[in-house]
Design an enzyme around this catalytic site. Structure first.
Site, PDB file in Angstrom:
ATOM      1  N   GLU A 159       0.803  -1.215   0.000  1.00 18.52           N
ATOM      2  CA  GLU A 159       0.000   0.000   0.000  1.00 18.52           C
ATOM      3  C   GLU A 159       0.845   1.278   0.000  1.00 18.52           C
ATOM      4  OE1 GLU A 159      -3.964  -1.746   2.276  1.00 18.52           O
ATOM      5  OE2 GLU A 159      -2.538  -0.529   3.405  1.00 18.52           O
ATOM      6  N   GLU A 200      -6.911  -7.285  -1.167  1.00 19.87           N
ATOM      7  CA  GLU A 200      -7.545  -7.273   0.139  1.00 19.87           C
ATOM      8  C   GLU A 200      -9.001  -6.869  -0.046  1.00 19.87           C
ATOM      9  OE1 GLU A 200      -5.506  -4.907   3.041  1.00 19.87           O
ATOM     10  OE2 GLU A 200      -3.521  -5.671   2.474  1.00 19.87           O
TER      11      GLU A 200
END
Length: 660
Positions: free
Chosen positions: A149, A336
């Site tokens: 991320e 995710e």
């Protein structure tokens, strides 16, 4: 090695280092029995892999990988560089980044590093090489995720330390001379001219707003650092783990770097989808808390869909298909996927029954080949104890688990998304727009999503692509907020229009030059001949102040009018300071909408789409259509049954319909 499936596949994010070892084999068996085929691991495990400098402990990770392998699960291994361990930070505190207030961001969570730090870059390469040497040829490891991320928590830019030190040299390489830099930035304004490269600092902590050109270049610089940081890891992984895919898990509406540049060298993109939490931060502006409440248990369909379409197209392919990797899917993933409440939003509602299945189906319909749920078992320690998992803290299956178990994956075939409409997106335009929004109610994302949502409300499939992508083959191009324009981009758009595409632009299109200034001959700069007009006036509207537009429309937040130079006005302002001036103009196959109006935008788009032969459907609130691989996904995102085309759509539900 197992060949790619002809339908959607599922996975989970697992953390063997968080639980006793006697759970590992049982968890892997349970994952297989649930129908999962992939597992992502080790993105935060650096301190367990290397507990002390140069001292590696591979035993636990070896055994964990073998536990997954024994059940036939395919492992996505991660480089653990998002979490440099305490021993490294304390030995080299210069690795730590600085926030926009000039403060060091400390150790104790994650993403605590400066991309410019030469010390950290060396350790990033070292740990990446160590992990790749250990697992790069393992038969269970089918792919890699770099870091985790990028830019999350505002970590895409450091405003001190190594980044501040490196910025002047980046500028010198870009401009060559200080005279050129001073000219590009317009530094004669407010006596901001530099006489030495070392006088230049990051654009923060100024008395009033910093120079937008300074901001633009600092953001470019920081984005280049992320690009180069990842490229170093990718090169090592290609060398030591050939035949495996390499990807990164990008974030929701992340603005901290140019994703098109950072994605170069990856096989496909993945992103992390948290619909309920995302809604709290990115609900359409000006709609009030009622929208957040209405969609609190599902998230807003268009906010999620936009990110699916963005990451499907971030590598430039029409359908987001990456290079083939043996035994792996070709298309993008959701790395995710929320499977219960999150822990990080201001409010964290339980998802509605059916929401996990709905999110999974939507991901497939927008091009995902794999959906991986976060996380396998809910964390029992530290910052994420309030975050859900497929298993609860007590290891009992959650409602998300039950919904995954009930999915029929055979109804989700892989294949292309047949979009004839391209929405154009540009990170440099984003940075410039938001550096000087001129309205507290508007932002680049707000304006862009307004057009995207209008297209989706009309039942249209959309590719979100770079403003500089190959645009051939599209019937309609929609450029909601591309404020930065250069001659090459203008010519590419003109070529697409000459090739038969219709172009729709929103306010502030082509307002800025590549250096961040405005065109000396006014908006639309090099796009002017294609548009057939010039900017006349703009009006920033506070909430409650509106400009009426002919046809019964009203502009909120922003309105601009034009001086016609060949174009024709299709709508004009009525009353107020812009009375009688053009609000929407058309020049051949090019349309510009100057009035920001939630009602006007879809009506103009409907006409343009119809002229281009793109079929539209006026959908009820909360109902959406998405098409893939010869099938249509009909979705109801509301908590009530909805009647549509003779069928009743159940609350928070979907139906897969064969085309024809």
């Amino acid at each position: 090695m197992t060949e790619p499936s002809a339908h959607l596949e599922l996975g989970s994010c697992d953390y063997p280092e968080h639980v006793p070892e006697d759970r590992w084999a049982g968890y892997a068996q349970q994952q297989r029995e649930l129908g999962l085929t992939f597992v992502r691991i080790a993105e935060f495990a650096w301190s367990r892999i290397e507990p002390r400098p140069g001292e590696y402990d591979w035993g636990w990770l070896d055994r964990a990988v073998e536990a997954y392998h024994a059940e036939g699960l395919r492992v996505v291994m991660c480089t653990p560089t998002a979490t440099p361990p305490a021993w490294l930070i304390r030995a080299h505190p210069e690795i730590l980044p600085y926030d926009a207030q000039g403060r060091v961001r400390e150790f104790g969570s994650r993403r605590h590093y400066d991309f410019a730090s030469p010390v950290y870059r060396e350790h990033s390469r070292r740990i990446t090489r160590a992990v790749a040497e250990r697992y790069g040829q393992h038969p269970a490891v089918v792919g890699w995720q770099t870091d985790n991320e990028f830019a999350c928590h505002g970590t895409g830019r450091s405003y001190g330390g190594a980044s501040a030190a490196a910025f002047p040299e980046w500028l010198r390489q870009r401009y060559g001379t200080l005279d050129a830099l001073n000219e590009a930035w317009g530094n004669v304004f407010w006596s901001m001219e530099y006489s030495d490269w070392e006088q230049i600092r990051p654009p923060v902590l100024t008395v009033t707003e910093p120079n937008p050109s300074h901001i633009l270049d600092y953001y470019r610089f920081a984005s280049d650092l992320i690009r180069d940081f990842q490229a170093e890891q990718v090169a090592i992984l290609r060398e030591l783990s050939p035949g495996r895919f390499v990807t990164h898990n990008f974030m929701i509406f992340e603005s901290g770097f140019d994703h098109y540049e950072v994605s170069r060298g990856l096989d496909f993109a993945t992103w992390d989808n948290y619909p309920t939490g995302m809604l709290e931060f990115f609900a359409p502006p000006g709609t009030g808390e009622d929208v957040k409440t209405r969609y609190a248990r599902t998230g807003h369909p268009d906010l999620i869909a936009f990110n699916h379409d963005l990451y499907r197209g971030v590598l430039g392919g029409r359908n987001g298909l990456g290079r083939e990797g043996k035994g792996t899917p070709n298309g993008p993933w959701v790395m995710e996927q929320e499977c219960g409440p999150v822990n990080w939003a201001p409010y964290n509602a339980q998802p509605a029954p059916g929401a996990v299945q709905l999110w999974t189906a939507q991901a497939w319909a927008h091009g995902a080949d794999v959906v991986s749920y976060f996380r396998w078992r809910a964390a029992t320690m530290a910052q994420e104890v309030m975050h859900s998992g497929l298993l609860g803290h007590d290891e009992r299956p959650t409602r998300g688990y039950a919904e995954v178990a009930a999915l029929d994956l055979s109804q989700f075939p892989v294949g292309p998304v047949p979009a004839r409409v391209a929405l154009l997106h540009d990170y440099e335009s984003l940075w410039l727009y938001d550096a000087q929004p001129h309205s507290a109610s508007m932002s680049y994302w707000a304006q862009t999503v307004a057009y995207y949502s209008a297209l989706r409300s009309l039942g249209v499939d959309v590719d979100v692509v770079s403003a500089d992508a190959d645009l051939s083959g599209y019937g309609v191009l929609v450029a909601p907020a591309i404020t930065l324009m250069m001659p090459e981009r203008a010519e590419r758009w003109a070529e697409a229009v000459r090739g038969g595409a219709r172009l729709v632009c929103g306010p502030r299109t082509a307002f800025r030059t590549p250096s961040g200034q405005t065109w000396t001959d006014g908006q639309f700069g090099p796009l002017s001949s294609l548009v057939g007009a010039r900017l006349r006036q703009y009006d920033s509207l506070r909430p409650g102040l509106e400009d009426a537009v002919s046809g019964g429309y009203s502009a909120r937040f922003w309105a601009e009018s034009y001086r016609l130079e060949g174009a024709q006005a299709t709508h004009t302002y009525e009353g107020g300071p812009l009375d009688g001036e053009p609000a929407v103009i058309q020049h051949g196959d090019v349309t510009v909408i100057g009035a920001h109006s939630e009602a006007l935008i879809p009506d103009v788009l409907r006409e343009v789409l119809g002229a281009a032969g793109v079929t539209t459907a006026d959908l009820p609130e909360g109902v959406r259509l998405s098409r893939r691989a010869g099938a249509t996904l009909v979705q109801n995102w509301t908590g009530q049954p909805v009647e549509w085309q003779g069928r009743t759509l159940g609350p928070v539900s979907f139906e897969v319909m064969a085309e024809g």
